[in-house]
Design a protein around this motif. Structure first.
Motif, mmCIF file in Angstrom:
data_model
loop_
_atom_site.group_PDB
_atom_site.id
_atom_site.type_symbol
_atom_site.label_atom_id
_atom_site.label_comp_id
_atom_site.label_asym_id
_atom_site.label_seq_id
_atom_site.Cartn_x
_atom_site.Cartn_y
_atom_site.Cartn_z
ATOM 1 N N ARG B 35 -9.221 -4.075 6.186
ATOM 2 C CA ARG B 35 -7.966 -4.282 5.458
ATOM 3 C C ARG B 35 -6.793 -4.585 6.385
ATOM 4 O O ARG B 35 -5.797 -5.143 5.965
ATOM 5 N N ASN B 36 -6.926 -4.212 7.669
ATOM 6 C CA ASN B 36 -5.872 -4.543 8.615
ATOM 7 C C ASN B 36 -6.154 -5.844 9.368
ATOM 8 O O ASN B 36 -5.452 -6.172 10.325
ATOM 9 N N ALA B 108 4.821 -5.762 -3.732
ATOM 10 C CA ALA B 108 6.240 -5.455 -3.966
ATOM 11 C C ALA B 108 6.951 -5.178 -2.643
ATOM 12 O O ALA B 108 8.041 -5.710 -2.371
ATOM 13 N N GLY B 109 6.333 -4.348 -1.814
ATOM 14 C CA GLY B 109 6.951 -3.983 -0.540
ATOM 15 C C GLY B 109 7.080 -5.179 0.387
ATOM 16 O O GLY B 109 8.115 -5.366 1.041
ATOM 17 N N GLY B 132 -0.873 -5.112 2.008
ATOM 18 C CA GLY B 132 -1.593 -5.841 0.952
ATOM 19 C C GLY B 132 -1.804 -5.028 -0.304
ATOM 20 O O GLY B 132 -1.923 -5.582 -1.387
ATOM 21 N N GLY B 133 -1.851 -3.691 -0.129
ATOM 22 C CA GLY B 133 -2.041 -2.833 -1.298
ATOM 23 C C GLY B 133 -3.339 -3.171 -2.019
ATOM 24 O O GLY B 133 -4.281 -3.718 -1.442
ATOM 25 N N GLN B 134 -3.352 -2.827 -3.321
ATOM 26 C CA GLN B 134 -4.565 -3.072 -4.101
ATOM 27 C C GLN B 134 -4.864 -4.575 -4.179
ATOM 28 O O GLN B 134 -6.015 -4.991 -4.103
ATOM 29 N N LEU B 156 -3.308 -13.690 1.151
ATOM 30 C CA LEU B 156 -1.937 -13.574 0.645
ATOM 31 C C LEU B 156 -1.179 -12.508 1.437
ATOM 32 O O LEU B 156 -0.036 -12.707 1.865
ATOM 33 N N ALA B 157 -1.839 -11.370 1.650
ATOM 34 C CA ALA B 157 -1.202 -10.275 2.389
ATOM 35 C C ALA B 157 -0.953 -10.681 3.841
ATOM 36 O O ALA B 157 0.119 -10.417 4.394
ATOM 37 N N THR B 158 -1.944 -11.333 4.458
ATOM 38 C CA THR B 158 -1.788 -11.748 5.859
ATOM 39 C C THR B 158 -0.597 -12.686 6.006
ATOM 40 O O THR B 158 0.233 -12.541 6.904
#
Lengths: 215, 427
Positions: B35-36, B108-109, B132-134, B156-158
């Motif tokens: 996840r990281n 959101a964050g 990235g959250g859920q 998307l999170a990356t």
């Protein structure tokens, strides 16, 4: 004669591991510049490493091509481990091959910088690069924003025919051996890129090093 | 290995993790690294490649999992905290004071981080596990605006993290908010790693965690071959496995599609009579047309059978109460969320009966402000009962549980943070 991997090169043509003369190096630099390729001469691998770092913008997406040259002078480590850049290999490696195949192709195709090497550079300023998968050739031709090449001066050859012979007779046996040991699969000259001229000023930089680097 | 992979894997040493697949600690480390976005190589303890490293560390199963860091350092047994530290991921905050502190780096964050820092606010985001959250664990979001062929949650999170950092946001991972208190009008925040800083405004964007499945014996098997969430670190290792997924929402549907690419069979277990009310049509179509996904509606899990690992699920038909056993190699539970609001409650934020943080006009009864409210004005939209502390995304009462909605709230929150800062500046 032994290359950096320590492997015996006795059976390989000696002409392709011989360093270029000062005159050959000068002629190649002038020819590359004439063909639109920015050319810098480095005394050794350490200087080449510093010169590459000076080319790369912090935070940029950088793809380091599989290259014995880059590994031997610590550049692969600089790109993948320093935290100064976005090393695309690390992002690609942790992506889901089944679900993210499209994202992987897009990401690998258009990095801000490709850093790599070539298999031969001719006295009249052409660059020859062979690739088994071909995946690194597209970005070098046009996908990447900038291409930075580190080239040991033993790779300077008289002409394209000699360059092709260097690829088949010298580079392939060494790369094949490396690929079998590293990945358990053979290598092959499936694709060859020849860059005769770069039309976009400043896009391709060649750092010619006055010592033997890579193969 | 394909030719493409041959040319795209890292050429320098990465993290190597050695252990048994059924170890909860090994799973926690795999999940954390995945996840990281930190690549790693998993080597099973019985693999010949593990022998030399095990011999160096000591042939003792209590030392598993072993983690070999890129610099060669060995952690045995490895924990998430040690791995995070060893990889240099626990750097302290660079400043002592920020304009905006964001707790939680999900959609959101991260949106608040991008908007806040791009508008000149000194912004820090603190994330307990990984950005990235859920949504970050979602395999492919196909209806997110602007990505016609879809985008994976982790990509998307990356991208959001890169964007936020480019604008100057500091992102701290692997730690959570321990305490917050007012220091004048500013907030003093202390994190779980004892680092401290102040912020003029705080945004709580801690999201939700997976709702617990209430079946006897489940806690003993968690992390062995039963997992909460979509298990992004586990998909590739599920080759030829029989996978079960519980849940009827989009998260469960996306997990089913992902696992169908690797597993021999995926069984989606749904309590409702149909998926139509709870899942997006595009996912429903995808599932219907995927041969190795079997959807069982009106079905719930009532028992687990195994021997240190799950072997069989005991299923019950909700209407007839008929029992059935399903041979299962891995179970993933994606049954909706419960708010991750312990941090908010700990600092005095009002939550509703479900634990969601109450904000804005919902705090005001008629014209009566919330208890303890000291300002002349009512709470701003997205502001909690604590002046200057806002909430956005899934943790907030009344939020729409969509990635795009959370991103919208993150952006909105920054607008109200500006208003709060103007108020503090006497504007």
């Amino acid at each position: 004669v032994a290359d950096l991997s320590g492997q015996s090169l006795a059976h390989l043509p000696e002409e392709f591991s011989r360093l270029a003369t000062v005159e050959q190096l000068s002629a190649t630099v002038a020819a590359l510049e004439g063909n639109g390729i920015v050319c810098i001469v480095a005394e050794d691998g350490e200087e080449a490493r510093r010169l590459v770092a000076a080319q790369l913008v912090e935070g940029a997406e950088v793809f380091n091509n599989t290259s014995r040259t880059l590994e031997s002078i610590g550049l692969a480590e600089d790109i993948e481990q320093s935290g100064r850049y976005q090393p695309l290999r690390l992002r690609l490696y942790q992506m889901d091959r089944e679900m993210q195949e499209h994202e992987m192709r897009v990401l690998a195709s258009s990095p801000d910088y490709v850093v790599g090497s070539v298999h031969a550079v001719t006295l009249d300023g052409s660059l020859l690069i062979a690739s088994a998968s071909g995946s690194q050739l597209g970005p070098m031709v046009s996908g990447a924003g900038h291409v930075v090449l580190v080239i040991g001066s033993q790779k300077i050859v008289a002409d394209i025919d000699t360059g092709l012979r260097r690829i088949y007779e010298y580079c392939l046996p060494l790369e094949d051996d490396r690929a079998r040991r590293a990945y358990g699969m053979p290598s092959a000259v499936n694709n060859i890129l020849i860059i005769n001229r770069v039309v976009q000023p400043g896009r391709v930089t060649a750092i010619l090093v006055r010592e033997r680097l890579g193969f | 290995m394909t030719m493409f992979e041959y040319d795209s894997r890292p050429v320098t040493p990465q993290v190597v993790l050695i252990g048994t697949r059924a170890s909860p600690v090994a799973y926690a480390v795999r999940d954390f690294l995945t996840r990281n976005g930190r690549p790693y190589e998993w080597i099973d303890v019985d693999d010949v490649r593990a022998r030399s490293i095990i011999a160096e560390v000591g042939d003792d199963r209590s030392l598993l999992p072993i983690c070999v860091l890129p610099d060669g350092a060995r952690l045995a047994p490895a924990s998430v905290e040690q791995v995070a530290f060893g990889l240099g991921m626990l750097a302290p905050p660079l400043q002592s004071a920020y304009d905006l502190a964001i707790v939680g780096a999900g959609p959101a964050g991260l949106a608040a981080a991008v908007y806040g820092s791009s508008e000149g606010l000194a912004t820090i985001a603190v994330e307990a596990v990984a950005p990235g959250g859920q949504a970050g664990t979602t395999s492919m979001i196909e209806n997110y605006l602007g990505f016609p062929t879809g985008i994976s949650g982790n990509e998307l999170a990356t991208r959001a993290v890169l964007q936020a950092r480019r604008f100057g946001t500091e992102i701290l991972v692997a730690r959570h908010l321990a305490r917050a208190s007012y220091e004048g009008h500013d907030l003093k925040l202390a994190l779980s790693d004892s680092s401290e800083f102040t912020a003029r405004a705080v945004l709580l964007a801690t999201g939700v965690e997976w709702r617990r499945l209430n079946v006897e014996g489940i806690d003993d098997l968690l992390g062995t071959n039963i997992f909460y969430g979509a298990g992004p670190s586990e998909a590739a290792s599920c080759g030829n496995a029989r996978v079960a997924i519980v849940g009827g929402g989009n998260s469960a549907g996306q997990a089913a599609v992902r696992f169908s690419k690797y597993a021999a069979r995926v069984t989606l277990l749904v309590r409702a009579e149909s998926l139509a009310a709870s899942m997006s049509q595009y996912l429903l179509d995808r599932i219907t047309h995927t041969e190795n996904i079997d959807v069982r509606t009106c079905t719930e899990i009532v028992g687990l059978e195994g021997d240190g690992q799950l072997r069989r699920l005991v299923l019950s038909r909700t209407v007839t109460r008929d029992l059935e056993r399903l041979e299962t190699d891995a179970l993933f539970i994606c049954i909706g969320g419960t708010p991750r609001s312990a941090d908010a409650v700990g600092i005095g934020a009002i939550t509703d009966a479900g634990g969601y943080v109450v904000t804005g006009y919902e705090l005001v009864e008629g014209t009566v402000p919330p208890k303890g409210w000291t300002l002349q004005r009512p709470p701003l939209p997205l502001e909690t009962n604590l002046p200057g502390i806002f909430a956005a995304g899934d943790v907030r009462r009344g939020s729409i549980k969509r990635c795009a909605a959370a991103i919208g709230e993150g952006a909105m929150a920054v607008a109200f943070v500006h208003r709060r800062l103007e108020e503090l500046d006497g504007g």
